[in-house]
Design an enzyme around this catalytic site. Structure first.
Site, PDB file in Angstrom:
ATOM      1  N   ALA A 175      -9.145 -26.340  13.244  1.00 55.76           N
ATOM      2  CA  ALA A 175      -9.693 -24.993  13.377  1.00 55.76           C
ATOM      3  C   ALA A 175      -9.420 -24.205  12.105  1.00 55.76           C
ATOM      4  O   ALA A 175      -8.641 -24.616  11.240  1.00 55.76           O
ATOM      5  CB  ALA A 175      -9.075 -24.298  14.588  1.00 55.76           C
ATOM      6  N   GLY A 218      -8.535 -29.434  15.836  1.00 59.04           N
ATOM      7  CA  GLY A 218      -9.847 -29.317  16.459  1.00 59.04           C
ATOM      8  C   GLY A 218     -10.792 -30.420  16.044  1.00 59.04           C
ATOM      9  O   GLY A 218     -11.686 -30.799  16.802  1.00 59.04           O
ATOM     10  N   GLU A 253      -9.997 -33.206  18.285  1.00 61.71           N
ATOM     11  CA  GLU A 253     -10.523 -32.873  19.607  1.00 61.71           C
ATOM     12  C   GLU A 253     -12.037 -33.060  19.660  1.00 61.71           C
ATOM     13  O   GLU A 253     -12.581 -33.488  20.692  1.00 61.71           O
ATOM     14  CB  GLU A 253     -10.151 -31.431  19.954  1.00 61.71           C
ATOM     15  CG  GLU A 253      -8.656 -31.276  20.221  1.00 61.71           C
ATOM     16  CD  GLU A 253      -8.230 -29.834  20.398  1.00 61.71           C
ATOM     17  OE1 GLU A 253      -7.637 -29.512  21.442  1.00 61.71           O
ATOM     18  OE2 GLU A 253      -8.491 -29.015  19.485  1.00 61.71           O
ATOM     19  N   GLU A 276      -0.987 -29.136  15.887  1.00 59.94           N
ATOM     20  CA  GLU A 276      -0.868 -27.734  16.270  1.00 59.94           C
ATOM     21  C   GLU A 276       0.573 -27.304  16.525  1.00 59.94           C
ATOM     22  O   GLU A 276       0.920 -26.135  16.320  1.00 59.94           O
ATOM     23  CB  GLU A 276      -1.702 -27.468  17.532  1.00 59.94           C
ATOM     24  CG  GLU A 276      -3.210 -27.502  17.327  1.00 59.94           C
ATOM     25  CD  GLU A 276      -3.811 -28.885  17.515  1.00 59.94           C
ATOM     26  OE1 GLU A 276      -5.044 -28.971  17.649  1.00 59.94           O
ATOM     27  OE2 GLU A 276      -3.048 -29.882  17.531  1.00 59.94           O
TER      28      GLU A 276
END
Length: 257
Positions: A63, A108, A111, A131
């Site tokens: 992200a 992300g 993911e 994270e």
């Protein structure tokens, strides 16, 4: 605004291409463009299979931390569900989907790869959920899809240490399905999905629904779900063609109906 996600269609394969240099960071705009791209390839009957690709240098390195750094709990409480659902739209594409991973697939980005049906990785790829090093946890499916894919113990290892794994280890633990030489990852992804271009569309959709939906159910409910999807396929032209071709000892000509 610049577009950071493009959809390219060739020979029945739709490629969702991330283009936000240098690292394809998944800011809010990219997340929503991924949602739009997934919706587009879902609706296009000419797309029989999908590749998610970030280019030859990087898949997606997480992200956009700069965007999130000043967000409060209230800010993220309003955004978190949209972040998760954007990648969930990729997972719900009712067609075969493969992630072609070169370089980094972190946070992300990992993911996003987890939302696909398969993952093809270059030999020099690095994957992980770092994270925890930012004082947070994965928030776009990482804790759930990773645990279902590699098991809870290994998922906790990767999530709680935040360490990266190379392609070889990712293959050993089941995080990626195929490892190929650097530079060949997109071609390998095309090879993987090419058989689906002429496959029975409704049966492929049902197979994905049966597996993914069944994982959310107890065994008895999953078996009932499977039976319902199985029976429904007897209303399709492709089922009739497939069985007729088998009896006549010829290759079936599926139409997707």
């Amino acid at each position: 605004m610049d577009d950071f996600v493009r959809v390219e269609i060739k020979d029945g394969i739709g490629t969702i291409r991330l283009e936000r240099p240098p690292m394809n960071a998944l800011n809010t705009q990219v997340q929503e463009e991924l949602r739009a791209a997934a919706t587009a390839v879902t609706a296009d009957a000419g797309v029989r299979a999908v590749i998610v690709y970030g280019g030859e240098k990087v898949f997606a390195a997480g992200a956009d931390i700069k965007e999130m750094a000043d967000m409060s709990y209230v800010d993220m409480a309003e955004r978190a569900a949209d972040l998760s659902s954007a990648l969930g739209t990729i997972a719900r594409i009712p067609k075969p989907v493969v992630a072609a991973i070169a370089g980094y697939a972190l946070g992300g980005g990992c993911e996003l790869a987890l939302a696909c049906d398969w993952r093809v990785a270059a030999e020099d790829a690095k994957l992980g959920q770092p994270e925890i090093k930012l004082g947070i946890i994965p928030g776009a499916g990482g804790t759930q899809r990773l645990a279902r894919l590699v098991g809870p113990a290994k998922a906790k290892d990767l999530i709680m240490t935040g360490r990266m794994v190379d392609a070889a280890e990712a293959s050993r633990i089941g995080l990626v399905d195929r490892v190929v030489p650097a530079g060949g990852v997109y071609d390998a992804a095309v090879e993987l999905v090419t058989p689906f271009r002429t496959g029975p569309v409704q049966a492929l959709r049902a197979a994905k629904q049966a597996v993914d939906g069944g994982l959310e159910m107890d065994l008895a409910s999953g078996l009932a779900w499977e039976s319902q999807l199985f029976a429904a396929l007897f209303a399709t032209d492709d089922r009739r063609e497939g069985m007729t071709a088998f009896v006549e000892k010829r290759k079936p000509d599926f139409t997707g109906r």
